[in-house]
Scaffold this motif. Structure first.
Motif, PDB file in Angstrom:
ATOM      1  N   PHE A  43       0.828  -1.204   0.000  1.00 25.30           N
ATOM      2  CA  PHE A  43       0.000   0.000   0.000  1.00 25.30           C
ATOM      3  C   PHE A  43       0.869   1.264   0.000  1.00 25.30           C
ATOM      4  O   PHE A  43       0.559   2.247  -0.689  1.00 25.30           O
ATOM      5  CB  PHE A  43      -0.915  -0.013   1.219  1.00 25.30           C
ATOM      6  CG  PHE A  43      -1.857   1.157   1.292  1.00 25.30           C
ATOM      7  CD1 PHE A  43      -2.867   1.309   0.349  1.00 25.30           C
ATOM      8  CD2 PHE A  43      -1.729   2.099   2.296  1.00 25.30           C
ATOM      9  CE1 PHE A  43      -3.737   2.394   0.413  1.00 25.30           C
ATOM     10  CE2 PHE A  43      -2.585   3.182   2.358  1.00 25.30           C
ATOM     11  CZ  PHE A  43      -3.594   3.332   1.416  1.00 25.30           C
ATOM     12  N   SER A  44       1.981   1.222   0.752  1.00 26.93           N
ATOM     13  CA  SER A  44       2.884   2.383   0.802  1.00 26.93           C
ATOM     14  C   SER A  44       3.518   2.635  -0.553  1.00 26.93           C
ATOM     15  O   SER A  44       3.614   3.788  -1.017  1.00 26.93           O
ATOM     16  CB  SER A  44       3.962   2.156   1.861  1.00 26.93           C
ATOM     17  OG  SER A  44       3.396   2.013   3.145  1.00 26.93           O
ATOM     18  N   TRP A  45       3.969   1.578  -1.199  1.00 25.58           N
ATOM     19  CA  TRP A  45       4.572   1.751  -2.524  1.00 25.58           C
ATOM     20  C   TRP A  45       3.536   2.239  -3.546  1.00 25.58           C
ATOM     21  O   TRP A  45       3.863   3.006  -4.442  1.00 25.58           O
ATOM     22  CB  TRP A  45       5.193   0.438  -2.980  1.00 25.58           C
ATOM     23  CG  TRP A  45       6.512   0.156  -2.319  1.00 25.58           C
ATOM     24  CD1 TRP A  45       7.283   1.035  -1.625  1.00 25.58           C
ATOM     25  CD2 TRP A  45       7.201  -1.082  -2.290  1.00 25.58           C
ATOM     26  NE1 TRP A  45       8.418   0.417  -1.153  1.00 25.58           N
ATOM     27  CE2 TRP A  45       8.405  -0.890  -1.552  1.00 25.58           C
ATOM     28  CE3 TRP A  45       6.941  -2.354  -2.800  1.00 25.58           C
ATOM     29  CZ2 TRP A  45       9.324  -1.902  -1.329  1.00 25.58           C
ATOM     30  CZ3 TRP A  45       7.868  -3.365  -2.592  1.00 25.58           C
ATOM     31  CH2 TRP A  45       9.038  -3.142  -1.856  1.00 25.58           C
ATOM     32  N   SER A  48       3.175   5.863  -3.009  1.00 21.53           N
ATOM     33  CA  SER A  48       4.359   6.640  -3.381  1.00 21.53           C
ATOM     34  C   SER A  48       4.356   7.030  -4.863  1.00 21.53           C
ATOM     35  O   SER A  48       4.974   8.024  -5.245  1.00 21.53           O
ATOM     36  CB  SER A  48       5.633   5.850  -3.064  1.00 21.53           C
ATOM     37  OG  SER A  48       5.752   4.706  -3.896  1.00 21.53           O
ATOM     38  N   PHE A  49       3.668   6.244  -5.712  1.00 21.29           N
ATOM     39  CA  PHE A  49       3.599   6.567  -7.132  1.00 21.29           C
ATOM     40  C   PHE A  49       2.810   7.854  -7.377  1.00 21.29           C
ATOM     41  O   PHE A  49       2.987   8.519  -8.399  1.00 21.29           O
ATOM     42  CB  PHE A  49       2.968   5.417  -7.918  1.00 21.29           C
ATOM     43  CG  PHE A  49       3.891   4.258  -8.131  1.00 21.29           C
ATOM     44  CD1 PHE A  49       4.987   4.375  -8.977  1.00 21.29           C
ATOM     45  CD2 PHE A  49       3.674   3.059  -7.487  1.00 21.29           C
ATOM     46  CE1 PHE A  49       5.843   3.307  -9.174  1.00 21.29           C
ATOM     47  CE2 PHE A  49       4.519   1.984  -7.681  1.00 21.29           C
ATOM     48  CZ  PHE A  49       5.604   2.107  -8.524  1.00 21.29           C
ATOM     49  N   PHE A  50       1.935   8.215  -6.450  1.00 18.51           N
ATOM     50  CA  PHE A  50       1.095   9.399  -6.608  1.00 18.51           C
ATOM     51  C   PHE A  50       1.594  10.555  -5.753  1.00 18.51           C
ATOM     52  O   PHE A  50       0.899  11.577  -5.644  1.00 18.51           O
ATOM     53  CB  PHE A  50      -0.356   9.076  -6.240  1.00 18.51           C
ATOM     54  CG  PHE A  50      -0.943   7.957  -7.049  1.00 18.51           C
ATOM     55  CD1 PHE A  50      -1.454   8.190  -8.320  1.00 18.51           C
ATOM     56  CD2 PHE A  50      -0.961   6.654  -6.550  1.00 18.51           C
ATOM     57  CE1 PHE A  50      -1.992   7.155  -9.066  1.00 18.51           C
ATOM     58  CE2 PHE A  50      -1.485   5.614  -7.288  1.00 18.51           C
ATOM     59  CZ  PHE A  50      -2.008   5.860  -8.563  1.00 18.51           C
ATOM     60  N   ILE A  58       9.362   9.674   2.118  1.00 18.76           N
ATOM     61  CA  ILE A  58       8.950   9.142   3.419  1.00 18.76           C
ATOM     62  C   ILE A  58       8.070   7.901   3.249  1.00 18.76           C
ATOM     63  O   ILE A  58       8.252   6.887   3.947  1.00 18.76           O
ATOM     64  CB  ILE A  58       8.221  10.228   4.234  1.00 18.76           C
ATOM     65  CG1 ILE A  58       9.187  11.358   4.597  1.00 18.76           C
ATOM     66  CG2 ILE A  58       7.601   9.626   5.491  1.00 18.76           C
ATOM     67  CD1 ILE A  58       8.517  12.539   5.274  1.00 18.76           C
ATOM     68  N   ILE A  59       7.113   7.973   2.317  1.00 19.30           N
ATOM     69  CA  ILE A  59       6.212   6.828   2.106  1.00 19.30           C
ATOM     70  C   ILE A  59       6.993   5.619   1.597  1.00 19.30           C
ATOM     71  O   ILE A  59       6.767   4.486   2.042  1.00 19.30           O
ATOM     72  CB  ILE A  59       5.084   7.213   1.119  1.00 19.30           C
ATOM     73  CG1 ILE A  59       4.191   8.295   1.734  1.00 19.30           C
ATOM     74  CG2 ILE A  59       4.258   5.991   0.755  1.00 19.30           C
ATOM     75  CD1 ILE A  59       3.114   8.805   0.787  1.00 19.30           C
ATOM     76  N   ALA A  60       7.921   5.836   0.661  1.00 21.99           N
ATOM     77  CA  ALA A  60       8.736   4.736   0.153  1.00 21.99           C
ATOM     78  C   ALA A  60       9.615   4.150   1.260  1.00 21.99           C
ATOM     79  O   ALA A  60       9.815   2.930   1.349  1.00 21.99           O
ATOM     80  CB  ALA A  60       9.606   5.216  -1.004  1.00 21.99           C
ATOM     81  N   PHE A  61      10.131   5.018   2.135  1.00 26.60           N
ATOM     82  CA  PHE A  61      10.941   4.559   3.270  1.00 26.60           C
ATOM     83  C   PHE A  61      10.117   3.657   4.186  1.00 26.60           C
ATOM     84  O   PHE A  61      10.572   2.574   4.600  1.00 26.60           O
ATOM     85  CB  PHE A  61      11.466   5.776   4.027  1.00 26.60           C
ATOM     86  CG  PHE A  61      12.222   5.436   5.273  1.00 26.60           C
ATOM     87  CD1 PHE A  61      13.550   5.047   5.219  1.00 26.60           C
ATOM     88  CD2 PHE A  61      11.599   5.511   6.524  1.00 26.60           C
ATOM     89  CE1 PHE A  61      14.251   4.737   6.379  1.00 26.60           C
ATOM     90  CE2 PHE A  61      12.285   5.205   7.684  1.00 26.60           C
ATOM     91  CZ  PHE A  61      13.624   4.816   7.605  1.00 26.60           C
ATOM     92  N   LEU A  62       8.905   4.055   4.481  1.00 18.67           N
ATOM     93  CA  LEU A  62       8.030   3.229   5.325  1.00 18.67           C
ATOM     94  C   LEU A  62       7.681   1.915   4.631  1.00 18.67           C
ATOM     95  O   LEU A  62       7.584   0.861   5.276  1.00 18.67           O
ATOM     96  CB  LEU A  62       6.756   4.005   5.664  1.00 18.67           C
ATOM     97  CG  LEU A  62       6.931   5.234   6.566  1.00 18.67           C
ATOM     98  CD1 LEU A  62       5.614   5.975   6.718  1.00 18.67           C
ATOM     99  CD2 LEU A  62       7.478   4.820   7.931  1.00 18.67           C
ATOM    100  N   GLY A  63       7.510   1.964   3.296  1.00 16.46           N
ATOM    101  CA  GLY A  63       7.232   0.737   2.555  1.00 16.46           C
ATOM    102  C   GLY A  63       8.357  -0.277   2.687  1.00 16.46           C
ATOM    103  O   GLY A  63       8.099  -1.474   2.864  1.00 16.46           O
ATOM    104  N   TRP A  64       9.606   0.195   2.631  1.00 20.06           N
ATOM    105  CA  TRP A  64      10.745  -0.713   2.817  1.00 20.06           C
ATOM    106  C   TRP A  64      10.751  -1.307   4.228  1.00 20.06           C
ATOM    107  O   TRP A  64      11.014  -2.502   4.414  1.00 20.06           O
ATOM    108  CB  TRP A  64      12.052   0.038   2.556  1.00 20.06           C
ATOM    109  CG  TRP A  64      12.489   0.031   1.130  1.00 20.06           C
ATOM    110  CD1 TRP A  64      12.431   1.051   0.232  1.00 20.06           C
ATOM    111  CD2 TRP A  64      13.044  -1.086   0.427  1.00 20.06           C
ATOM    112  NE1 TRP A  64      12.913   0.655  -0.979  1.00 20.06           N
ATOM    113  CE2 TRP A  64      13.304  -0.648  -0.895  1.00 20.06           C
ATOM    114  CE3 TRP A  64      13.345  -2.396   0.771  1.00 20.06           C
ATOM    115  CZ2 TRP A  64      13.858  -1.482  -1.868  1.00 20.06           C
ATOM    116  CZ3 TRP A  64      13.897  -3.232  -0.191  1.00 20.06           C
ATOM    117  CH2 TRP A  64      14.138  -2.776  -1.483  1.00 20.06           C
ATOM    118  N   LEU A  65      10.468  -0.482   5.224  1.00 20.49           N
ATOM    119  CA  LEU A  65      10.456  -0.976   6.608  1.00 20.49           C
ATOM    120  C   LEU A  65       9.379  -2.036   6.805  1.00 20.49           C
ATOM    121  O   LEU A  65       9.624  -3.078   7.445  1.00 20.49           O
ATOM    122  CB  LEU A  65      10.238   0.187   7.578  1.00 20.49           C
ATOM    123  CG  LEU A  65      11.351   1.228   7.687  1.00 20.49           C
ATOM    124  CD1 LEU A  65      11.008   2.266   8.752  1.00 20.49           C
ATOM    125  CD2 LEU A  65      12.690   0.562   8.022  1.00 20.49           C
TER     126      LEU A  65
END
Length: 357
Positions: A43-45, A48-50, A58-65
């Protein structure tokens, strides 16, 4: 009829079993589960596209975590061990994700640092649970038993050694990319470099008595060939008096031509700093012999190094209806031009380059 009914039930039970397995895999049994983290990562990734700017970062960072946490949780529920060790396969997967997350860049996800630190990070992940005890809600630090500490030290040390060897590979690969001439050297006495392909040519060196297998450096040959073309353009069919003046200052003139060639052919490589081009002029009966020399100043298995040489004969010829060669003593500067002829192949010579004259 009963048999047909039983077959239908078996068939339906088969699909029900598949459905239950898929349901168990994708539908979390409770909110706090590894599936939740994976879904949050996806969902985070997606979000992040939008997004743009720092919000996207920040959103991509949370997606990795979320991805790292969910993968680590799932792979440690029923760990499959790496054969011969107590390292879970899940630790390798999690370590890889952490390494990619920490050391990748926008241009390349798999950087050398990502691969180098992957084994060490995986070993550290494997060792962490031995220093923690407790439940999902409360944990405390602990010191492992001596036998466990010994296993951890061996595992982490072994993985660090693997990382060092991977680092060594990338260092060697970078050297051979920037200094391709090193590939042509002799590695018979090396304890860690093995030549897989057979050498192209055997050359008897002059500096050391024992035979060595040595390939002629391609870059050294290309440098001499390019310098030869430029020298021929400058000397061929020029008045003999001008050519003799040029030959008096041949070292400087050839050095300039050599610098031009090096910038054009090896400008993108660090190796260009380890080649230099010089000239040697010798009087002969019919005129002059011009030796073009490309000298390798880089590392070599031969203590005295090596160089490549191409010899050119520069002779005067008279311009008349019937062109004829003349001797230097009988030169008529107004009607005589130079003719240059160079060897077809370059000579590889191991040892110190000839002294400047």
């Amino acid at each position: 009829m009963q048999t047909l009914f039983k077959d239908v039930l078996v068939f339906l039970n088969f699909f029900v079993g598949i459905y239950e397995g898929i349901k168990k895999l994708f539908i979390p049994p409770k909110a706090y589960s590894w599936q939740t983290f994976i879904y949050l990562s996806a969902f985070s990734w997606f979000l992040s596209f939008f997004s743009v700017g720092y919000v996207k970062t920040i959103i991509a960072f949370l997606g990795w975590l979320f991805l790292i946490a969910g993968t680590a949780w799932y792979t440690t529920e029923d760990p499959l061990r790496v054969p011969g060790t107590f390292m879970p396969v899940g630790a390798l997967i999690t370590g890889f994700l952490i390494s990619v997350f920490a050391f990748s860049n926008s241009e390349n996800m798999l950087t050398p640092r990502t691969i180098i630190l992957w084994p060490t990070i995986s070993a550290i992940i494997t060792a962490i649970p031995d220093f923690v005890e407790g439940t999902d809600t409360s944990t405390t630090a602990k010191i492992p038993k001596p036998e466990v500490r010994e296993k951890i030290i061996i595992l982490v040390g072994s993985c660090m050694l693997i990382s060092c060897w991977i680092q060594f590979y990338f260092v060697m690969d970078n050297w051979l990319t920037q200094y391709p001439t090193l590939l042509t050297d002799n590695f018979e006495r090396s304890t860690f470099v093995v030549r897989i392909a057979a050498p192209e040519l055997r050359i008897d060196t002059e500096a050391e008595p024992q035979p060595k297998v040595q390939k002629i450096p391609k870059n050294g040959v290309n440098i001499l060939d390019a310098v030869e073309i430029r020298v021929e353009k400058q000397l061929n069919q020029r008045p003999w008096s001008e050519v003799e003046k040029w030959l008096l200052d041949a070292t400087t003139e050839v050095g300039k031509l050599g610098d031009q060639v090096l910038n054009q052919t090896l400008g993108e490589y660090e190796e260009s700093k380890l080649w230099r081009v010089e000239a040697r002029v010798v009087n002969i009966k019919s005129g002059y012999r011009l030796d073009l020399v490309s000298i390798w100043d880089g590392p070599s298995s031969n203590r005295q190094g090596y160089y490549l040489q191409k010899s050119c004969t520069v002779e005067p010829i008279a311009i008349s209806q019937t062109t004829s060669r003349v001797t230097p003593g009988d030169v008529d500067n107004q009607n005589t031009v130079a003719e240059i002829e160079c060897d077809r192949l370059s000579k590889f010579i191991a040892g110190e380059s000839p002294a400047k004259q």
